[in-house]
Design a protein around this motif. Structure first.
Motif, PDB file in Angstrom:
ATOM      1  N   GLY A 104       0.679  -1.279  -0.110  1.00 13.99           N
ATOM      2  CA  GLY A 104      -0.009   0.067   0.168  1.00 13.99           C
ATOM      3  C   GLY A 104       0.837   1.437  -0.048  1.00 13.99           C
ATOM      4  N   ALA A 105       2.205   1.425   0.036  1.00  9.48           N
ATOM      5  CA  ALA A 105       2.765   2.294   0.120  1.00  9.48           C
ATOM      6  C   ALA A 105       3.139   2.918  -1.172  1.00  9.48           C
ATOM      7  N   ALA A 106       3.189   4.312  -1.326  1.00  6.30           N
ATOM      8  CA  ALA A 106       3.167   4.896  -2.506  1.00  6.30           C
ATOM      9  C   ALA A 106       4.564   5.480  -3.084  1.00  6.30           C
ATOM     10  N   THR A 107       4.842   5.384  -4.430  1.00  8.82           N
ATOM     11  CA  THR A 107       5.966   6.219  -5.122  1.00  8.82           C
ATOM     12  C   THR A 107       5.296   6.930  -6.163  1.00  8.82           C
ATOM     13  N   TYR A 108       5.871   8.429  -6.267  1.00  5.61           N
ATOM     14  CA  TYR A 108       5.346   9.262  -6.970  1.00  5.61           C
ATOM     15  C   TYR A 108       6.066   9.821  -8.248  1.00  5.61           C
ATOM     16  N   ALA A 109       5.131  10.164  -9.332  1.00  5.47           N
ATOM     17  CA  ALA A 109       5.824  10.783 -10.604  1.00  5.47           C
ATOM     18  C   ALA A 109       5.035  12.137 -10.545  1.00  5.47           C
ATOM     19  N   PHE A 110       5.517  13.419 -11.060  1.00  6.19           N
ATOM     20  CA  PHE A 110       4.908  14.637 -11.200  1.00  6.19           C
ATOM     21  C   PHE A 110       5.216  15.121 -12.258  1.00  6.19           C
ATOM     22  N   ASP A 111       3.982  15.850 -12.650  1.00  8.39           N
ATOM     23  CA  ASP A 111       3.874  16.937 -13.611  1.00  8.39           C
ATOM     24  C   ASP A 111       3.104  18.269 -13.019  1.00  8.39           C
ATOM     25  N   ILE A 112       4.608  19.212 -12.448  1.00  2.94           N
ATOM     26  CA  ILE A 112       3.874  20.107 -11.621  1.00  2.94           C
ATOM     27  C   ILE A 112       4.193  21.838 -12.222  1.00  2.94           C
ATOM     28  N   THR A 113       3.508  22.612 -11.811  1.00  2.00           N
ATOM     29  CA  THR A 113       3.792  23.988 -12.203  1.00  2.00           C
ATOM     30  C   THR A 113       3.364  24.776 -10.775  1.00  2.00           C
ATOM     31  N   TRP A 114       4.179  25.587 -10.142  1.00  2.74           N
ATOM     32  CA  TRP A 114       3.823  26.168  -8.768  1.00  2.74           C
ATOM     33  C   TRP A 114       4.155  27.662  -9.180  1.00  2.74           C
ATOM     34  N   ASP A 115       2.958  28.461  -9.198  1.00  2.00           N
ATOM     35  CA  ASP A 115       3.106  29.722  -9.306  1.00  2.00           C
ATOM     36  C   ASP A 115       1.832  30.493  -8.798  1.00  2.00           C
ATOM     37  N   LEU A 116       1.947  31.506  -7.966  1.00  6.37           N
ATOM     38  CA  LEU A 116       1.001  32.342  -7.232  1.00  6.37           C
ATOM     39  C   LEU A 116       0.709  33.572  -8.021  1.00  6.37           C
ATOM     40  N   ASN A 117       1.261  33.717  -9.110  1.00  2.41           N
ATOM     41  CA  ASN A 117       1.142  35.241  -9.948  1.00  2.41           C
ATOM     42  C   ASN A 117      -0.275  35.632  -9.833  1.00  2.41           C
ATOM     43  N   GLY A 118      -0.549  36.888  -9.491  1.00  8.59           N
ATOM     44  CA  GLY A 118      -1.742  37.372  -9.684  1.00  8.59           C
ATOM     45  C   GLY A 118      -2.752  37.184  -8.361  1.00  8.59           C
ATOM     46  N   ALA A 119      -2.042  36.595  -7.240  1.00  5.53           N
ATOM     47  CA  ALA A 119      -2.890  36.558  -6.209  1.00  5.53           C
ATOM     48  C   ALA A 119      -2.218  36.767  -4.824  1.00  5.53           C
ATOM     49  N   ALA A 120      -1.264  37.855  -4.979  1.00  7.39           N
ATOM     50  CA  ALA A 120      -0.587  38.507  -3.962  1.00  7.39           C
ATOM     51  C   ALA A 120      -1.441  39.135  -2.866  1.00  7.39           C
ATOM     52  N   LEU A 121      -2.197  39.935  -3.486  1.00  2.00           N
ATOM     53  CA  LEU A 121      -2.958  40.812  -2.451  1.00  2.00           C
ATOM     54  C   LEU A 121      -3.971  39.824  -1.609  1.00  2.00           C
ATOM     55  N   PRO A 122      -4.554  39.071  -2.206  1.00  2.00           N
ATOM     56  CA  PRO A 122      -5.741  38.137  -1.547  1.00  2.00           C
ATOM     57  C   PRO A 122      -4.970  37.116  -0.556  1.00  2.00           C
ATOM     58  N   ALA A 123      -3.815  36.785  -0.976  1.00  2.00           N
ATOM     59  CA  ALA A 123      -3.137  35.693  -0.311  1.00  2.00           C
ATOM     60  C   ALA A 123      -2.492  36.410   0.902  1.00  2.00           C
ATOM     61  N   LEU A 124      -2.119  37.757   0.772  1.00  2.00           N
ATOM     62  CA  LEU A 124      -1.619  38.472   1.849  1.00  2.00           C
ATOM     63  C   LEU A 124      -2.706  38.647   2.861  1.00  2.00           C
ATOM     64  N   ALA A 125      -3.934  39.277   2.527  1.00  2.00           N
ATOM     65  CA  ALA A 125      -5.014  39.254   3.349  1.00  2.00           C
ATOM     66  C   ALA A 125      -5.520  38.170   4.046  1.00  2.00           C
ATOM     67  N   ALA A 126      -5.419  36.664   3.357  1.00  2.00           N
ATOM     68  CA  ALA A 126      -5.678  35.705   4.127  1.00  2.00           C
ATOM     69  C   ALA A 126      -4.848  35.359   5.221  1.00  2.00           C
ATOM     70  N   VAL A 127      -3.499  35.447   5.022  1.00  2.00           N
ATOM     71  CA  VAL A 127      -2.612  35.362   5.896  1.00  2.00           C
ATOM     72  C   VAL A 127      -2.597  36.466   7.127  1.00  2.00           C
ATOM     73  N   GLU A 128      -2.935  37.501   6.806  1.00  2.00           N
ATOM     74  CA  GLU A 128      -3.463  38.687   7.899  1.00  2.00           C
ATOM     75  C   GLU A 128      -4.375  38.265   8.704  1.00  2.00           C
ATOM     76  N   ALA A 129      -5.397  37.620   8.219  1.00  2.00           N
ATOM     77  CA  ALA A 129      -6.515  37.111   9.060  1.00  2.00           C
ATOM     78  C   ALA A 129      -6.340  35.891  10.025  1.00  2.00           C
ATOM     79  N   SER A 130      -5.136  35.435   9.767  1.00  2.00           N
ATOM     80  CA  SER A 130      -5.190  34.107  10.322  1.00  2.00           C
ATOM     81  C   SER A 130      -4.211  34.027  11.794  1.00  2.00           C
TER      82      SER A 130
END
Length: 328
Positions: A104-130
């Motif tokens: 049942g143990a898993a091994t992984y292969a990825f097709d990944i893109t990681w970018d938060l472009n365009g979300a700077a202000l709402p992301a900061l607002a979420a962090v500041e509210a937490s």
């Protein structure tokens, strides 16, 4: 530890913000024959966000997924679990293919893109509210989004506690030395850190996982946790060490077990009023009995997840509330 109850009608903004990748977990289980491949929303940070939301904590997830079929599945999954998405980037939805072995143990292969472009202000607002911010996994390593994650963590420190789980993936970060430097920077910025024995063996092949865990404690966190699969967790702080055996369970698979452990650890700390910058002195002063209670709570959450297919963390009805600290 005093108990704090978070009610479902809490309206003060997201109490927990998780920052990190959302992706589609494509699970390939040869044990199922012709129906071996199934697709489910996943990603370690997404799983943690769903886990904390199911345990009664209002949660936002700063993340990326595309305007495509997989992205729609992720959005529906978040919304159905009460997680508020804050979405950046414009690439297609990332995927991770988990191939399960006979145990049942898993091994992984990825097709990944990681970018938060365009979300700077709402992301900061979420962090500041937490009062608590969690991150880790691919989000802390992969450019260009990793720099935005670190900026958000730095912004959180003045008012929120921070947790981190490296959840290392060699296919994403094959340069071990670079990954180790990046991980240690996040460890030093965190109050609670959790890692698996596999994570620590990859990052520090020349020492034992517990030696690495102890070294991380010296970088600044109040609590560091080691998960060891069926062998159970170890928690360390400056007062001592607690070790618990793994719980006996019929394992469907191990997908998401560590994320459920992390979510339950955050929930246990919340129930004990130990989240937020003002709680740091009490968080640092946790006794061994407190650590044992937290470890047992998170251990049960991981065991429940292992008992059923996929990353399917328990809710409060299944897991219950954190018990009082157990005697050492």
């Amino acid at each position: 530890m005093p108990t704090r109850h978070i009610t479902p009608d809490y309206d003060g903004g997201p109490l927990i913000t998780v920052i990190g990748e959302s992706l589609m977990d494509i699970i390939d289980d040869p044990r199922r024959g012709t129906c071996s491949r199934q697709a489910h929303p996943g990603g370690s940070p997404l799983n943690v966000a769903v886990g904390t939301a199911r345990l009664g904590l209002p949660t936002s997830l700063v993340t990326h997924y595309g305007d495509d079929a997989y992205g729609l599945m992720i959005e529906k999954h978040l919304q159905s679990n009460g997680v508020v998405p804050v979405r950046g980037g414009d690439a297609s939805t990332s995927t991770a293919t988990a191939t399960l072995g006979r145990d049942g143990a898993a091994t992984y292969a990825f097709d990944i893109t990681w970018d938060l472009n365009g979300a700077a202000l709402p992301a900061l607002a979420a962090v500041e509210a937490s009062i608590h911010v969690h991150t880790g996994s691919i989000a802390a390593i992969l450019s260009p989004g990793d720099a935005a994650v670190r900026s958000l963590i730095d912004a959180a420190r003045s008012h929120a506690t921070v947790s981190f789980d490296p959840n290392c993936r060699p296919g994403i970060s094959p340069d071990v030395a670079a990954a180790r430097d990046r991980v240690e920077a996040f460890v030093a910025a965190s109050d609670i850190v959790k890692a698996s024995d596999e994570d620590l063996s990859r990052l520090y092949p020349d020492r034992t996982p517990e030696e690495s865990l102890a070294a991380w404690l010296e970088l600044g966190p109040a609590v560091v946790a080691l998960t060891r699969g069926a062998h159970g967790p170890v928690l360390l702080n400056r007062q001592g060490r607690v070790e618990l055996p793994g719980e006996t369970v019929n394992v469907a698979d191990t997908v998401g077990a560590g994320d459920s452990f992390m979510a339950a650890l955050i929930s246990g700390l919340s129930q004990s009023d130990l989240l937020g910058a003002a709680a740091r002195p009490r968080l640092v002063a946790l006794t061994s009995a407190d650590l044992r209670s937290l470890a047992g709570y998170a251990n049960r959450a991981a065991a429940i997840t292992c008992s059923r297919p996929g990353a399917n963390p328990p809710g409060m009805v299944e897991l219950g509330a954190l018990a009082p600290p157990l005697p050492v």
